[in-house]
Design an enzyme around this catalytic site. Structure first.
Site, PDB file in Angstrom:
ATOM      1  N   CYS A  57      41.170 -38.468 100.181  1.00 13.57           N
ATOM      2  CA  CYS A  57      39.803 -38.057 100.489  1.00 13.57           C
ATOM      3  C   CYS A  57      39.604 -37.843 101.990  1.00 13.57           C
ATOM      4  O   CYS A  57      38.746 -37.056 102.400  1.00 13.57           O
ATOM      5  CB  CYS A  57      38.815 -39.106 100.021  1.00 13.57           C
ATOM      6  N   ASP A  89      39.106 -46.159  96.809  1.00 13.04           N
ATOM      7  CA  ASP A  89      38.732 -46.761  95.532  1.00 13.04           C
ATOM      8  C   ASP A  89      39.790 -46.508  94.464  1.00 13.04           C
ATOM      9  O   ASP A  89      40.100 -47.380  93.657  1.00 13.04           O
ATOM     10  CB  ASP A  89      37.392 -46.197  95.061  1.00 13.04           C
ATOM     11  N   CYS A 130      35.612 -40.425 101.180  1.00 12.58           N
ATOM     12  CA  CYS A 130      35.733 -41.282 100.004  1.00 12.58           C
ATOM     13  C   CYS A 130      34.400 -41.974  99.707  1.00 12.58           C
ATOM     14  O   CYS A 130      33.476 -41.958 100.513  1.00 12.58           O
ATOM     15  CB  CYS A 130      36.854 -42.297 100.209  1.00 12.58           C
ATOM     16  N   ASP A 131      34.328 -42.611  98.573  1.00 11.65           N
ATOM     17  CA  ASP A 131      33.061 -43.052  97.995  1.00 11.65           C
ATOM     18  C   ASP A 131      32.195 -43.903  98.926  1.00 11.65           C
ATOM     19  O   ASP A 131      30.980 -43.711  98.998  1.00 11.65           O
ATOM     20  CB  ASP A 131      33.323 -43.869  96.724  1.00 11.65           C
ATOM     21  N   LYS A 132      32.774 -44.869  99.620  1.00  6.93           N
ATOM     22  CA  LYS A 132      31.944 -45.818 100.370  1.00  6.93           C
ATOM     23  C   LYS A 132      31.714 -45.390 101.810  1.00  6.93           C
ATOM     24  O   LYS A 132      30.736 -45.816 102.425  1.00  6.93           O
ATOM     25  CB  LYS A 132      32.568 -47.222 100.345  1.00  6.93           C
ATOM     26  N   CYS A 202      37.966 -37.085  94.822  1.00  8.23           N
ATOM     27  CA  CYS A 202      38.155 -36.907  93.374  1.00  8.23           C
ATOM     28  C   CYS A 202      37.271 -35.784  92.847  1.00  8.23           C
ATOM     29  O   CYS A 202      36.085 -35.707  93.161  1.00  8.23           O
ATOM     30  CB  CYS A 202      37.843 -38.203  92.651  1.00  8.23           C
ATOM     31  N   GLU A 453      34.487 -51.797  90.778  1.00  6.86           N
ATOM     32  CA  GLU A 453      34.374 -50.762  89.743  1.00  6.86           C
ATOM     33  C   GLU A 453      35.410 -50.998  88.657  1.00  6.86           C
ATOM     34  O   GLU A 453      36.474 -51.567  88.909  1.00  6.86           O
ATOM     35  CB  GLU A 453      34.600 -49.378  90.361  1.00  6.86           C
ATOM     36  N   SER A 479      33.088 -46.747  88.060  1.00  4.62           N
ATOM     37  CA  SER A 479      33.427 -45.561  88.845  1.00  4.62           C
ATOM     38  C   SER A 479      32.615 -44.376  88.364  1.00  4.62           C
ATOM     39  O   SER A 479      32.187 -44.317  87.197  1.00  4.62           O
ATOM     40  CB  SER A 479      34.918 -45.257  88.689  1.00  4.62           C
TER      41      SER A 479
END
Length: 564
Positions: A57, A89, A130-132, A202, A453, A479
């Site tokens: 990511c 993640d 990325c996610d966070k 993702c 997650e 997730s």
């Protein structure tokens, strides 16, 4: 505008650096990094880069940061790149490492605030992947309230296997199929080798793409940037334009507090519902709103969910990925549909200095013949797929994602596990069967700690053919790649003595997405007896970042924030 006029117009940089003989040592440090006399008359813009080689990511963000710096220099500022951390993640999923994922959001926000505050920067371009690190960036921008632009690093391209598009969730689900005996080891390996072909986040409407879309809808990203792929010339143009844009925001003195209003958050929620985004949007938008001093409640999600249809056929429950949405016209085109239907607040200010409606006036429509986005008159679901549940099992609320489900309710006996690991072992050992409601507890913000997650466990259930026939509830998270009859964010969490801590094996539980019910069929008298006998377990960590997090984190119902 001449260079001299630009300098005069932008001479807002802190006087403790640009003026005064006693500041010569401060300037000397900056001269060692190439600053000139002219630079001290320009605002200093920080380029907050989340570049790292620990996740696809973010692996390309070093190049994007340099392009953003070039744009900020072109715009008339004196830009500086600095970095923060990230956690993958996907790599951490199913391991103890997942406990660090949500805490990393706070570390990222704190680190950006620390650098910008310590270096007395005037504006910020934050680049996340990325996610966070994405909500971490927005939390920091909201706290600091300096002119700022967020840029998404972009989505990964889909992988290809046997002539079909696949992604990372394909690999997780293949593990369940292999365990079930319906897939060979060779096929599993082939999927593993093909799922992630390059840089980017993702590819489905998972958490990263969900939050990128939300941030564009909120007005904190440039129009069209949320759906541009990671490895594209369009993404390069996004970051360079963001560098120019932040200097324009400095000239106009437009700050996140002017953009991130209650109506802007409502726009973000509307787009998330229409796209069928991740349940993590509840958690992250609540946390960002807290930092922005915006009164956002779970009931706001509930209110918007009831009136916004789900129209995007995107993975994990649908057929397409973010790159397909990009080719169909992108998030901008979807927002134009929603605005025309009166579902967005068009008068909200954005980082362009224009309103959302003004930005969308020139946006391209959905492309003729595209199949990703359904018309509002014939949606995939008449209302949003992200549903707030309440009941005696979740007095403060819980969140379910109902997209793609044939049935949205289940009543069944509880199979209770005090950790994800314990539950995974039971599922792999065939101790869970059709009709059960799996309860995984002590995985909340404090109890996990870190609210891990559970993509691995839900993917295994799908691979074993149980995805549609069991329920799963947890005080942890799921997730954005999860689908099935799953309920997360159950609050209060077990570690705080929430009702989920009192469930026993065999208790009957009802999950109903239509009535928004999460009910434990046990009498109040029996629950009172169990509560009297319950003993709070000690926190799992006593030192280090996870211990600090567990001691300071709030309930998931208000975003799992640490700066109350």
């Amino acid at each position: 505008m001449s260079e001299r006029e630009q300098e005069k117009d932008l001479r807002i940089h802190s006087k403790d650096i640009s003026e005064g003989a006693n500041r010569a040592p401060n300037r000397a440090y900056l001269r060692s990094m190439g600053f000139t006399d002219a630079d001290f008359k320009r605002p200093m813009v920080g380029i907050a880069s989340t570049w790292s080689e620990v996740t696809p990511c973010n692996v390309h963000i070093d190049e994007l940061a340099r392009l953003a710096k070039r744009g900020a220099r072109t715009g008339g500022s004196a830009p500086l790149i600095f970095n923060t951390i990230t956690v993958s993640d996907g790599i951490a999923m199913g391991t103890e490492g997942m406990r660090y994922s949500l805490p990393s959001r706070e570390v990222i926000a704190d680190s950006i605030e620390t650098v910008v505050g310590g270096e007395r920067l005037d504006g910020v371009v934050a680049i996340g992947g990325c996610d966070k690190n994405m909500p971490g960036c927005l939390i920091a921008l909201a706290r600091m309230d300096l002119p700022a632009v967020f840029v998404y690093g972009g989505t990964i391209a889909p992988g290809r296997h046997n002539g079909k598009d696949i992604d990372i969730v394909s690999a997780f689900e293949a593990v369940g199929q292999y365990n079930q005996g319906t897939m060979s080891r060779e096929e599993l390996h082939a999927i593993e080798c093909s799922a992630c072909p390059g840089a980017g986040s993702c590819g489905g409407m998972y958490t990263a793409n969900t939050m990128a879309s939300a941030f564009e809808a909120m007005g904190m990203s440039l129009p069209g940037s949320s759906s541009n792929p990671a490895e594209s010339s369009a993404k390069h143009a996004d970051v360079e334009a963001a560098g120019v844009a932040v200097v324009d925001l400095l000239r106009k003195n437009i700050r996140p507090s002017d953009i991130m209003t209650k109506k802007a958050f409502e726009n973000a929620i509307t787009v998330v519902m229409a796209l069928g985004g991740s349940t993590n949007a509840f958690l992250h938008l609540m946390a960002i709103a807290h930092s922005a001093n915006v009164d956002l409640q779970l009931e706001d999600f509930d209110r918007i969910q009831k009136k916004v249809p789900h129209i995007a056929d995107l993975r994990p429950s649908g057929r397409y990925v973010m790159q397909d949405l990009h080719e169909a016209g992108g998030v901008q085109a979807v927002m134009r549909v929603l605005l025309d239907a009166g579902m967005l607040h068009g008068d909200c200010l954005t980082v362009t200095g224009k309103t959302l409606a003004e930005n969308l006036a020139d946006a391209p429509p959905l492309r003729d013949g595209q199949k990703v986005v359904y018309p509002l008159s014939n949606p995939l679901r008449a209302n949003g797929p992200l549903v707030l549940l309440r009941g005696n099992l979740a007095p403060e609320g819980a969140v379910a994602k109902l997209s793609g489900l044939k049935s949205t309710s289940i009543t069944g006996p509880a199979k209770v596990y005090n950790s994800e690991t314990e539950a995974t072992e039971a599922i792999l050992d065939d101790q869970v069967t059709h009709g059960d409601v799996v309860v995984i507890r002590y995985e909340g913000p404090k109890g996990g700690p870190g609210m891990p997650e559970m993509l691995s466990i839900t993917a295994i259930l799908i691979g074993k053919g149980l995805g549609e026939t069991i329920g799963l509830i947890t005080d942890g998270r799921f997730s954005g790649g999860t689908h099935g009859m799953v309920v997360g964010h159950v609050s209060p969490e077990a570690q705080d003595g929430g009702p989920i801590a009192l469930v026993q094996m065999g208790d009957m539980i009802t999950i109903d997405g239509e009535t928004q019910e999460l009910t434990l069929h046990v009498s109040d008298e029996e629950l009172a007896k169990r509560r009297a006998a319950w003993v709070q377990p000690p926190l799992k960590y006593t030192r280090g970042v996870l211990a600090k997090y567990a001691r300071s984190v709030s309930s998931a119902a208000i975003g799992a924030v640490t700066d109350l």
